[in-house]
Design an enzyme around this catalytic site. Structure first.
Site, mmCIF file in Angstrom:
data_model
loop_
_atom_site.group_PDB
_atom_site.id
_atom_site.type_symbol
_atom_site.label_atom_id
_atom_site.label_comp_id
_atom_site.label_asym_id
_atom_site.label_seq_id
_atom_site.Cartn_x
_atom_site.Cartn_y
_atom_site.Cartn_z
ATOM 1 N N GLU A 46 0.870 -1.035 0.008
ATOM 2 C CA GLU A 46 0.183 -0.068 0.010
ATOM 3 C C GLU A 46 0.823 1.108 -0.006
ATOM 4 O OE1 GLU A 46 -2.470 2.497 3.081
ATOM 5 O OE2 GLU A 46 -2.158 0.502 3.464
ATOM 6 N N ASP A 50 0.802 3.846 -3.055
ATOM 7 C CA ASP A 50 0.243 5.208 -3.241
ATOM 8 C C ASP A 50 1.042 6.170 -3.815
ATOM 9 O OD1 ASP A 50 -1.119 7.702 -1.590
ATOM 10 O OD2 ASP A 50 0.973 7.825 -0.730
ATOM 11 N N GLU A 122 -4.505 0.586 -3.321
ATOM 12 C CA GLU A 122 -3.144 1.183 -3.396
ATOM 13 C C GLU A 122 -2.072 -0.226 -3.445
ATOM 14 O OE1 GLU A 122 -3.614 5.496 -1.605
ATOM 15 O OE2 GLU A 122 -3.385 3.739 -0.212
#
Length: 231
Positions: A46, A50, A122
């Site tokens: 994640e 991102d 993400e």
């Protein structure tokens, strides 16, 4: 799980060479409590995803809107990358069906929780990046978004309730009249729920809940907008 992952690969138009990356991307932190054999959840992916998503959106918006200043570009990127919008994209590709959750998280509706969907989306981007390269990831991400100007036309007003509330009160009350206050935080570390209230001076306009402080503030702002009379 394999059927769900197979379907997910079809919907994102990418077959993983390293299937373990995709499996990790859909592994919610709560599953580690039930499966001590698992070493890692999707949290590191994640973090990577991102950053990759931010770069893809930044580059694309920079090219699409050559006349926009930095502040406008930042607002547009934020509208396309906030948690509510990413959860919407995750639902569009049926990502919730592939999530791997712990029993307690499953029982309390974690599969539909926006925060879990945002994180997994993400993480999936991070997994695609590690499995391929930046250009492939860019193609897939922009394919999932579709034409960005059309997305922006829909989400810019809807997804910036704090900005709209500020614009509503500023002419009469000034720039510093609004404040947001956390009323409470519930849940375990991986499943926090925040409650936030928005005040106009000392008057509470509304409150809202969300899986992050930002989401709760946005929900409170929406409630505040609904409470204010139209000018």
């Amino acid at each position: 799980m394999n059927d769900a992952l197979d379907q997910l690969e079809i919907r994102i138009d990418h077959v993983f060479r390293q299937r373990a990356l995709l499996e990790r991307a859909v592994t919610h932190p709560s599953l580690l409590q039930d499966r001590p054999d698992l070493v890692e959840s999707n949290q590191r992916l994640e973090f990577l995803g991102d950053a990759v998503l931010q770069l893809i959106l930044t580059e694309t918006l920079f090219e699409l809107f050559p006349g926009d200043r930095e502040g406008v570009l930042s607002k547009r990127r934020s509208a396309l990358a906030n948690g509510v919008f990413l959860a919407r994209l995750a639902r569009e590709i049926g990502l919730e069906r592939a999530l791997q959750l712990g029993a307690s998280e499953e029982a309390t509706g974690g599969r539909a929780r926006a925060g879990a969907l945002e994180d997994a989306f993400e993480a999936m981007i991070g997994a695609i990046f590690l499995d391929s390269n930046f250009e492939t990831t860019r193609r897939i991400v922009l394919g999932l978004y579709g034409p960005l100007p059309e997305r922006l036309a829909i989400v810019e007003d809807v997804e910036n309730p704090k900005g709209r509330l500020q614009e509503r009160v500023q002419p009469t009350h000034g720039n510093t009249a609004l404040r947001y206050e956390v009323l409470g935080v519930q849940g375990e570390d991986h499943a926090r729920e925040y409650e936030v209230a928005v005040f106009l001076h000392d008057r509470q306009l509304g409150s809202g809940r969300g899986s992050s402080k930002k989401q709760a503030e946005e929900a409170a702002a929406r409630a505040g907008l609904a409470a204010l009379p139209e000018e």
